[in-house]
Write an enzyme that holds these catalytic residues in place. Structure first.
Site, PDB file in Angstrom:
ATOM      1  N   CYS A 362     107.372  25.398  29.597  1.00  0.00           N
ATOM      2  CA  CYS A 362     107.387  26.646  30.320  1.00  0.00           C
ATOM      3  C   CYS A 362     106.941  27.778  29.412  1.00  0.00           C
ATOM      4  O   CYS A 362     107.718  28.652  29.048  1.00  0.00           O
ATOM      5  CB  CYS A 362     108.806  26.883  30.833  1.00  0.00           C
ATOM      6  SG  CYS A 362     108.853  28.113  32.097  1.00  0.00           S
ATOM      7  N   GLU A 363     105.693  27.686  28.962  1.00  0.00           N
ATOM      8  CA  GLU A 363     105.100  28.811  28.235  1.00  0.00           C
ATOM      9  C   GLU A 363     103.593  28.656  28.178  1.00  0.00           C
ATOM     10  O   GLU A 363     103.069  27.548  28.059  1.00  0.00           O
ATOM     11  CB  GLU A 363     105.739  28.995  26.861  1.00  0.00           C
ATOM     12  CG  GLU A 363     105.202  28.235  25.711  1.00  0.00           C
ATOM     13  CD  GLU A 363     105.750  28.800  24.394  1.00  0.00           C
ATOM     14  OE1 GLU A 363     106.988  28.837  24.265  1.00  0.00           O
ATOM     15  OE2 GLU A 363     104.963  29.203  23.532  1.00  0.00           O
TER      16      GLU A 363
END
Ligand code: LLP
Length: 433
Positions: A362-363
């Site tokens: 999640c980046e």
């Protein structure tokens, strides 16, 4: 192909160490680290033979185990007769657990705690590569308590810029590692080491950086170190027994990277070192090198399954895989280049499009590689291979987003077996209370 342990079989599948990657993925799942054990052994022999020929029988290579540290690696190094470079109590523990002969271990680190030093002594680590004066004090103290004498090399910075990326350049004067020759600190620490009764000064160490291609970097470093050694002989009557020239040569991540003839380079260093010793009136020291990357990099490959494929008209295309920066943080950290192929159809003749291969974290920085040419019809379910991932991938992997680490499957003489099993969710939670 970028490396001769890669091929394509009749079915049109990418093979690694002679084994079909689609079959390996089906058997072991993805993401999956593969390691070609035969290649690792071949590289160890290249260094060992070349070093003995270039210097003498005492010369040896130490595997820099930070590049890939797990039990099977230390077993291989033990069997191949390599020494090892360790940088933490964790690496020492792993080596000891498979019975590695620790008298052939060299303990690095710019900040060894008293607990590390005691642990290394208790486990019979042969040499400490001493970074600074405070470390010498701690070694003297703990060796005295144990009634022993500890062999040490002093890590010196020769003041060389190896023209590699900043995060891995270590031999400049402005460095967190070692004592600089230029500032006089190298001489001070030499004199201090010689004054300590429970420290035996075996010689000097330097490491200029990693992923080094310029062949003259080792020549320049050796020349500076030997000049320094001659000065110490003149001033203190101390003559070095060992000279450790640090990490190994760079590797090819892309076709356009040069291929380094390791043996020829070592022979060149050998000739220069012998000549210089003669000129300076020094005995030839026992020479060490500490290759990590060039032992394991092209012995590694990572396989992923393709998931989401996103085409953003007028912008970029994204191909997502079921791993990412958690198993390979090197693009996120250093913008490291890698060669990426579709393993199930590496020669697909569909028109190519350019994409970023991205992970599942999640980046946005979770990128494995940018600007990768892929067949236009790349889709969920394709098998993607990132080549040359044997060094500094598993050893730098994390559990960010609680993603389990992939297993390591060794490929040896047409067989495959787990060296590290796949992490489970319960493994990740095992220390949670
Ligand atoms: N010896 C010393 C003292 C080192 O610091 C290193 C690497 C080596 C040997 C091994 O160097 P090699 O043969 O692997 O070039 N994480 C970075 C690499 C860090 C290298 C640190 N020291 C990367 O992924 O590129």
């Amino acid at each position: 192909m970028i490396c001769n342990n890669l091929s394509i079989n009749k079915a049109g599948h990418l093979c690694f160490a002679g084994q079909d990657t689609t079959e390996l993925a089906a058997k072991y799942g993805t993401p999956l680290y593969l390691m070609d054990e035969d290649r690792i052994r071949e590289r160890c022999r290249t260094y060992l033979v070349a070093m003995r020929e270039a210097f003498d029988e005492r010369a040896t290579a130490l595997y820099a185990s930070k590049a890939a540290s797990f039990k099977q690696m230390y077993r291989i190094m033990k069997e191949e007769g390599m020494g090892i470079d360790v940088v933490s109590s964790g690496e020492i523990y792993t080596a000891v657990s498979v019975g590695f002969p620790m008298e052939k271990a060299y303990f690095h680190s710019n900040n060894k705690t008293d607990a590390d030093i005691a642990y290394a002594m208790e486990n019979g680590v042969g040499y400490f590569v001493v970074d600074n004066r405070e470390e010498l004090d701690a070694i003297e103290h703990l060796a005295t308590e144990r009634g022993m004498t500890q062999k040490v090399l002093l890590r010196l910075t020769p003041g060389i810029d190896p023209h590699t990326y900043a995060a891995v350049a270590t031999g400049k004067v402005d460095s967190k590692f070692g004592s600089a020759i230029e500032t006089g600190q190298a001489e001070q620490i030499t004199a201090y080491a010689l004054s300590l009764p429970h420290v035996h000064l075996s010689g000097y160490h330097c490491h200029v950086g990693s992923q080094v291609f310029d062949s003259d970097v080792f020549l320049r470093a050796a020349a500076i170190m030997l000049d320094f050694a001659a000065k110490m002989k003149e001033t203190y009557g101390y003559e070095l027994e060992e000279l450790d020239l640090g990490g190994g040569y760079g590797v090819r991540y892309l076709e356009e990277h040069p291929e380094i003839d390791i043996a020829a380079n070592i022979r060149q260093v050998g000739r220069a070192v012998k000549e210089q010793c003669k000129a300076l009136g020094l005995q030839l020291p026992a020479v060490r090198m500490e290759p990590g990357r060039s032992i394991v990099a092209d012995a590694g490959m990572t396989l992923y399954s393709v998931g989401t494929v996103k085409r953003i008209p007028g912008y970029k295309n994204y191909v997502s895989v079921d791993g990412g920066m958690t198993d390979n943080p090197r693009f996120a950290l250093y913008h490291s280049p890698y060669t990426v192929l579709l393993a199930n159809r590496p020669e697909a003749d569909a028109p190519r499009f350019r994409c970023s291969v991205v992970g599942r974290c999640c980046e946005s920085g979770d990128i494995l590689q940018e600007n990768v040419p892929m067949p236009q019809d790349v889709a969920r379910g394709d098998l993607l291979a990132v080549l040359t991932t044997g060094a500094y991938n598993y050893s730098m992997a994390s559990n960010y987003n609680r993603i389990p680490k992939p297993p390591i499957v060794m490929l040896r003489q047409n067989e495959s077996f787990f060296a590290v099993r796949r992490e489970s969710f319960s493994d990740i939670c095992q220390n949670d209370l």
